[in-house]
Write an enzyme that holds these catalytic residues in place. Structure first.
Site, mmCIF file in Angstrom:
data_model
loop_
_atom_site.group_PDB
_atom_site.id
_atom_site.type_symbol
_atom_site.label_atom_id
_atom_site.label_comp_id
_atom_site.label_asym_id
_atom_site.label_seq_id
_atom_site.Cartn_x
_atom_site.Cartn_y
_atom_site.Cartn_z
ATOM 1 N N LYS A 124 8.119 -3.800 -7.753
ATOM 2 C CA LYS A 124 8.875 -2.625 -7.335
ATOM 3 C C LYS A 124 10.254 -3.010 -6.799
ATOM 4 O O LYS A 124 10.492 -4.171 -6.443
ATOM 5 C CB LYS A 124 8.056 -1.845 -6.301
ATOM 6 C CG LYS A 124 6.751 -1.292 -6.897
ATOM 7 C CD LYS A 124 6.030 -0.383 -5.916
ATOM 8 C CE LYS A 124 4.797 0.235 -6.587
ATOM 9 N NZ LYS A 124 4.157 1.260 -5.724
ATOM 10 N N TYR A 162 3.942 8.479 -13.024
ATOM 11 C CA TYR A 162 3.291 8.955 -11.802
ATOM 12 C C TYR A 162 2.866 10.426 -11.919
ATOM 13 O O TYR A 162 2.780 11.133 -10.905
ATOM 14 C CB TYR A 162 4.211 8.750 -10.597
ATOM 15 C CG TYR A 162 4.284 7.314 -10.107
ATOM 16 C CD1 TYR A 162 3.135 6.527 -10.005
ATOM 17 C CD2 TYR A 162 5.501 6.752 -9.713
ATOM 18 C CE1 TYR A 162 3.193 5.214 -9.552
ATOM 19 C CE2 TYR A 162 5.571 5.437 -9.253
ATOM 20 C CZ TYR A 162 4.410 4.678 -9.172
ATOM 21 O OH TYR A 162 4.470 3.381 -8.709
ATOM 22 N N PHE A 172 4.904 13.510 -1.532
ATOM 23 C CA PHE A 172 5.770 12.320 -1.596
ATOM 24 C C PHE A 172 6.168 11.949 -3.026
ATOM 25 O O PHE A 172 6.774 10.901 -3.243
ATOM 26 C CB PHE A 172 5.083 11.133 -0.906
ATOM 27 C CG PHE A 172 3.666 10.882 -1.370
ATOM 28 C CD1 PHE A 172 3.400 10.213 -2.555
ATOM 29 C CD2 PHE A 172 2.589 11.326 -0.607
ATOM 30 C CE1 PHE A 172 2.100 10.002 -2.979
ATOM 31 C CE2 PHE A 172 1.271 11.118 -1.037
ATOM 32 C CZ PHE A 172 1.032 10.451 -2.226
ATOM 33 N N ARG A 211 -5.718 -6.030 -10.141
ATOM 34 C CA ARG A 211 -5.865 -5.053 -9.052
ATOM 35 C C ARG A 211 -6.414 -5.722 -7.792
ATOM 36 O O ARG A 211 -5.992 -5.417 -6.677
ATOM 37 C CB ARG A 211 -6.798 -3.908 -9.475
ATOM 38 C CG ARG A 211 -6.245 -3.008 -10.555
ATOM 39 C CD ARG A 211 -5.270 -1.971 -10.069
ATOM 40 N NE ARG A 211 -5.847 -0.959 -9.208
ATOM 41 C CZ ARG A 211 -5.201 0.128 -8.811
ATOM 42 N NH1 ARG A 211 -3.936 0.335 -9.190
ATOM 43 N NH2 ARG A 211 -5.765 1.007 -8.023
ATOM 44 N N THR A 267 -3.832 0.269 -1.908
ATOM 45 C CA THR A 267 -2.477 0.845 -1.938
ATOM 46 C C THR A 267 -1.706 0.662 -0.634
ATOM 47 O O THR A 267 -0.523 0.297 -0.658
ATOM 48 C CB THR A 267 -2.585 2.354 -2.274
ATOM 49 O OG1 THR A 267 -3.418 2.525 -3.414
ATOM 50 C CG2 THR A 267 -1.216 2.952 -2.553
ATOM 51 N N ARG A 293 -0.370 -7.214 -1.487
ATOM 52 C CA ARG A 293 0.052 -6.158 -0.562
ATOM 53 C C ARG A 293 -0.308 -6.519 0.872
ATOM 54 O O ARG A 293 0.459 -6.254 1.808
ATOM 55 C CB ARG A 293 -0.587 -4.831 -0.977
ATOM 56 C CG ARG A 293 0.056 -4.248 -2.242
ATOM 57 C CD ARG A 293 -0.791 -3.162 -2.848
ATOM 58 N NE ARG A 293 -0.082 -2.379 -3.856
ATOM 59 C CZ ARG A 293 -0.675 -1.488 -4.652
ATOM 60 N NH1 ARG A 293 -1.984 -1.277 -4.548
ATOM 61 N NH2 ARG A 293 0.026 -0.810 -5.537
HETATM 62 P P1 ADP Z 1 -1.737 2.484 -6.677
HETATM 63 O O1 ADP Z 1 -0.289 2.071 -6.843
HETATM 64 O O2 ADP Z 1 -2.443 1.607 -5.650
HETATM 65 O O3 ADP Z 1 -2.492 2.563 -7.984
HETATM 66 P P2 ADP Z 1 -1.497 5.427 -6.590
HETATM 67 O O4 ADP Z 1 -1.502 5.458 -8.083
HETATM 68 O O5 ADP Z 1 -2.412 6.345 -5.854
HETATM 69 O O6 ADP Z 1 -1.770 3.951 -6.022
HETATM 70 O O7 ADP Z 1 -0.036 5.781 -6.071
HETATM 71 C C1 ADP Z 1 1.105 5.297 -6.742
HETATM 72 C C2 ADP Z 1 2.124 4.866 -5.705
HETATM 73 O O8 ADP Z 1 2.530 6.006 -4.941
HETATM 74 C C3 ADP Z 1 1.606 3.868 -4.675
HETATM 75 O O9 ADP Z 1 1.632 2.529 -5.151
HETATM 76 C C4 ADP Z 1 2.554 4.099 -3.523
HETATM 77 O O10 ADP Z 1 3.817 3.468 -3.737
HETATM 78 C C5 ADP Z 1 2.754 5.606 -3.594
HETATM 79 N N1 ADP Z 1 1.795 6.323 -2.723
HETATM 80 C C6 ADP Z 1 0.511 6.642 -3.013
HETATM 81 N N2 ADP Z 1 -0.072 7.277 -1.993
HETATM 82 C C7 ADP Z 1 0.873 7.372 -1.013
HETATM 83 C C8 ADP Z 1 0.915 7.918 0.310
HETATM 84 N N3 ADP Z 1 -0.158 8.534 0.834
HETATM 85 N N4 ADP Z 1 2.052 7.813 1.006
HETATM 86 C C9 ADP Z 1 3.154 7.209 0.479
HETATM 87 N N5 ADP Z 1 3.194 6.683 -0.761
HETATM 88 C C10 ADP Z 1 2.071 6.754 -1.504
#
Ligand code: ADP
Length: 153
Positions: A9, A49, A57, A85, A91, A102
């Site tokens: 990122k 996304y 957010f 993963r 996350t 992380r």
């Molecule tokens: P991951 O990246 O672990 O697969 P998600 O697909 O749920 O998780 O979310 C994508 C991205 O959105 C996360 O990596 C993070 O940067 C952001 N994100 C997810 N949930 C939150 C949250 N509750 N608050 C802030 N950012 C979030």
């Protein structure tokens, strides 16, 4: 063998952690078959996304992912999706266990260093989203017998 998509990122580039994070994947034994720097835009991030579209957010996450370029990786290995993963951790960086990427480098839910595909369908779609076919290299590492038993690859 499975292929999976990883994005380092924008914050990872800002914090000069690119080498450290790629090194963890390499040292694990994952095979690097694609790597490039990209400036993402709203269109690709809205697709990537889409599962977050209803979250408050959503735009903030997309803005963060557009702040500067990312590094995209395609990694290959037996069970590569799950292995990557696991290396990344959950996350929320504050909750991620020490020893994960992380857990070791992030203090944030959002600014969590890496994206990694979460299953076979998403991995296939995400590799195709970020790499053209000719950007995925089918090169053979000569260390497979040192990395796996011969029924594991
Ligand atoms: P991951 O990246 O672990 O697969 P998600 O697909 O749920 O998780 O979310 C994508 C991205 O959105 C996360 O990596 C993070 O940067 C952001 N994100 C997810 N949930 C939150 C949250 N509750 N608050 C802030 N950012 C979030």
């Amino acid at each position: 063998m499975e292929k999976t998509l990883v994005l380092l990122k924008p914050g990872t580039l800002q914090r000069a952690l690119v080498g450290e994070v790629i090194g963890r994947f390499e040292r694990k034994g994952l095979h690097l078959c694609g790597l490039k720097m990209m400036q993402l835009d709203d269109a690709i991030l809205s697709e990537h996304y889409a599962h977050l579209a209803e979250k408050p957010f959503f735009q903030r996450v997309k803005d963060s992912m557009m702040a500067n370029p990312v590094i995209a990786l395609c990694l290959e290995g037996t069970d590569a999706i799950e292995v990557v993963r696991t290396l990344c951790g959950p996350t929320n960086g504050r909750k991620a266990p020490a020893g994960t990427i992380r857990g070791d480098f992030s203090m944030s839910f959002q600014e969590n260093i890496v994206h990694a595909s979460d299953g076979p369908e998403t991995a296939k779609a995400e590799v195709a989203r970020f790499f053209r076919p000719e950007e995925i290299f089918d090169w053979k590492a000569n260390n497979l017998p040192a990395t796996y038993a011969n029924d594991e690859f």
